[in-house]
Design an enzyme around this catalytic site. Structure first.
Site, PDB file in Angstrom:
ATOM      1  N   HIS A  25       6.971   5.787   1.398  1.00 19.95           N
ATOM      2  CA  HIS A  25       7.720   4.591   0.988  1.00 19.95           C
ATOM      3  C   HIS A  25       8.631   4.912  -0.199  1.00 19.95           C
ATOM      4  O   HIS A  25       9.776   4.460  -0.258  1.00 19.95           O
ATOM      5  CB  HIS A  25       6.758   3.472   0.552  1.00 19.95           C
TER       6      HIS A  25
ATOM      7  N   SER B  75       1.248   7.744   6.164  1.00 20.30           N
ATOM      8  CA  SER B  75       1.115   6.394   6.710  1.00 20.30           C
ATOM      9  C   SER B  75       0.015   5.668   5.942  1.00 20.30           C
ATOM     10  O   SER B  75      -0.976   6.293   5.538  1.00 20.30           O
ATOM     11  CB  SER B  75       0.714   6.481   8.191  1.00 20.30           C
TER      12      SER B  75
ATOM     13  N   LYS C  30       9.745   7.521  10.993  1.00 21.52           N
ATOM     14  CA  LYS C  30       8.386   7.660  11.529  1.00 21.52           C
ATOM     15  C   LYS C  30       8.084   6.543  12.538  1.00 21.52           C
ATOM     16  O   LYS C  30       7.481   6.778  13.572  1.00 21.52           O
ATOM     17  CB  LYS C  30       7.363   7.615  10.401  1.00 21.52           C
TER      18      LYS C  30
ATOM     19  N   ASN D 249       0.853  -1.184   0.000  1.00 22.56           N
ATOM     20  CA  ASN D 249       0.000   0.000   0.000  1.00 22.56           C
ATOM     21  C   ASN D 249       0.898   1.246   0.000  1.00 22.56           C
ATOM     22  O   ASN D 249       0.764   2.145   0.835  1.00 22.56           O
ATOM     23  CB  ASN D 249      -0.940  -0.026   1.215  1.00 22.56           C
TER      24      ASN D 249
ATOM     25  N   HIS E  24       2.946   4.592  -0.422  1.00 23.04           N
ATOM     26  CA  HIS E  24       2.647   6.023  -0.584  1.00 23.04           C
ATOM     27  C   HIS E  24       3.978   6.755  -0.748  1.00 23.04           C
ATOM     28  O   HIS E  24       5.044   6.123  -0.762  1.00 23.04           O
ATOM     29  CB  HIS E  24       1.837   6.546   0.605  1.00 23.04           C
ATOM     30  N   GLN E  25       3.907   8.088  -0.835  1.00 21.16           N
ATOM     31  CA  GLN E  25       5.120   8.864  -1.106  1.00 21.16           C
ATOM     32  C   GLN E  25       6.213   8.598  -0.055  1.00 21.16           C
ATOM     33  O   GLN E  25       7.409   8.605  -0.379  1.00 21.16           O
ATOM     34  CB  GLN E  25       4.776  10.360  -1.178  1.00 21.16           C
TER      35      GLN E  25
ATOM     36  N   GLN F 183      10.272   1.106  16.285  1.00 15.94           N
ATOM     37  CA  GLN F 183      10.623  -0.027  15.414  1.00 15.94           C
ATOM     38  C   GLN F 183      12.081   0.083  14.967  1.00 15.94           C
ATOM     39  O   GLN F 183      12.835  -0.891  14.989  1.00 15.94           O
ATOM     40  CB  GLN F 183       9.691  -0.030  14.205  1.00 15.94           C
TER      41      GLN F 183
HETATM   42  O1  PAF Z   1       7.176  -0.805   8.954  1.00 17.14           O
HETATM   43  C1  PAF Z   1       6.611  -1.748   8.362  1.00 17.14           C
HETATM   44  O2  PAF Z   1       5.949  -1.574   7.342  1.00 17.14           O
HETATM   45  C2  PAF Z   1       6.733  -3.147   8.927  1.00 17.14           C
HETATM   46  O3  PAF Z   1       6.732  -3.147  10.306  1.00 17.14           O
HETATM   47  C3  PAF Z   1       7.967  -3.905   8.379  1.00 17.14           C
HETATM   48  C4  PAF Z   1       9.263  -3.241   8.798  1.00 17.14           C
HETATM   49  C5  PAF Z   1       7.874  -3.982   6.857  1.00 17.14           C
HETATM   50  C6  PAF Z   1       7.983  -5.332   8.933  1.00 17.14           C
HETATM   51  O4  PAF Z   1       6.853  -6.033   8.555  1.00 17.14           O
END
Ligand code: PAF
Length: 297
Positions: free
Chosen positions: A53, A201, A165, A48, A50-51, A169
């Protein structure tokens, strides 16, 4: 004339990028790339796109000869009442949005490909995974760390790019990679924002137009607190005020906190950098955002 894999990908402008669905095919392709002495970078995603990514992909492309973008909605990181089933699977349009980027290949495995025997091994970073979002989403970061470790093992990239963001993580991944001696450089990339300041997001799609406007308050909260931290103002009254302001605008706040930017401990006062982190539900969406603040004023 047979083209080398890199050249044939580079020529795929305006077409969809190469897509690998199995570990075996991807590994075979990557070994050819590596035999040419090329550097590989990796952008893990759940699709999915978006900009935000696409900016990660562009950053990764600056750092290597080929970018592998994984598109995998990882069941292990979703809680029982979360949006795993509803999470949008948009492989075709994702590939279209990557089409004009040469030297990008997509890894889009099935769940069975990544978890052929189910989940028998889990990776945890306990100091980071039970606080903040880890407290509100038990097991979430175990799922993230485990799948990222698997993907790093498969792809063995030189560099992996993650968005700032998802700050917690990123710290989980950095710690895991250091502790497990995984030979990869982890790069954190700036958050891409809407003109309103709202962090991009995939979950913003759950917001109505009105909620989207309200959601931009998260960023103004972060910048207000950041300014006050840098001015050395007593922060507790501002935190209280901002929490109330968000609640009266309709947010259900999970947390709004200031932490040490490196280990996410509460004792940020002596740290060089602090991070202000917020997580809140608005309508159907759970939104997170953060801002790192240099305390060496
Ligand atoms: O940030 C995400 O989109 C997810 O947590 C990741 C790092 C692809 C792991 O599934």
């Amino acid at each position: 004339m047979a083209l080398s894999p890199l050249r044939s990908i580079a020529l795929k402008i305006d077409q969809t990028p190469m897509i690998f669905k199995t570990v075996g095919n991807l590994v075979e392709f990557l070994s050819k790339i590596r035999s040419q002495g090329k550097a590989v970078s990796f952008v893990p995603t759940m699709g999915n796109l978006h900009q935000g990514h696409l900016d990660l992909v562009d950053k990764a492309a600056e750092l290597s000869n080929i970018v592998i973008v994984s598109i995998f909605v990882n069941p292990m990181q979703f809680g029982p009442h979360e949006d795993f089933d509803a999470y949008p699977r948009t492989l075709e349009s994702d590939c279209k949005s990557l089409a004009n980027r040469p030297c990008v290949a997509v890894f889009a495995p099935t769940v069975r490909e990544i978890y052929p025997e189910g989940v028998n091994t889990e990776i945890d970073v306990p100091s980071l995974t039970t606080i903040l979002c880890g407290h509100h989403r038990p097991g979430h970061f175990k799922g993230v760390a485990t799948v990222v470790a698997k993907l790093l093992n498969i792809i063995k990239p030189d560099v992996a790019v993650f968005g700032n963001k998802d700050y917690q993580q990123l710290q989980v991944i950095r710690t895991m990679v250091a502790d497990l001696l995984i030979p990869v450089t982890i790069v954190g990339a700036d958050t891409t924002r809407e003109p309103s300041g709202l962090a991009m997001s995939s979950r913003n799609m759950y917001l109505s137009a009105e909620e989207k406007e309200t959601a931009s308050m998260l960023y103004s909260t972060l910048t207000t607190i950041s300014d006050e931290l840098q001015n050395g103002t007593q922060i507790s009254a501002t935190l209280k005020y901002e929490k109330e302001r968000l609640a009266s605008a309709g947010f259900l706040l999970d947390y709004l906190e200031i932490r040490d930017a490196e280990d996410l401990s509460k004792s940020y006062v002596e740290a060089d950098f602090a991070v202000i982190l917020v997580a809140a539900k608005l309508g159907r969406a759970r939104l997170i955002d953060n801002l790192v603040v240099n305390l060496n004023r």
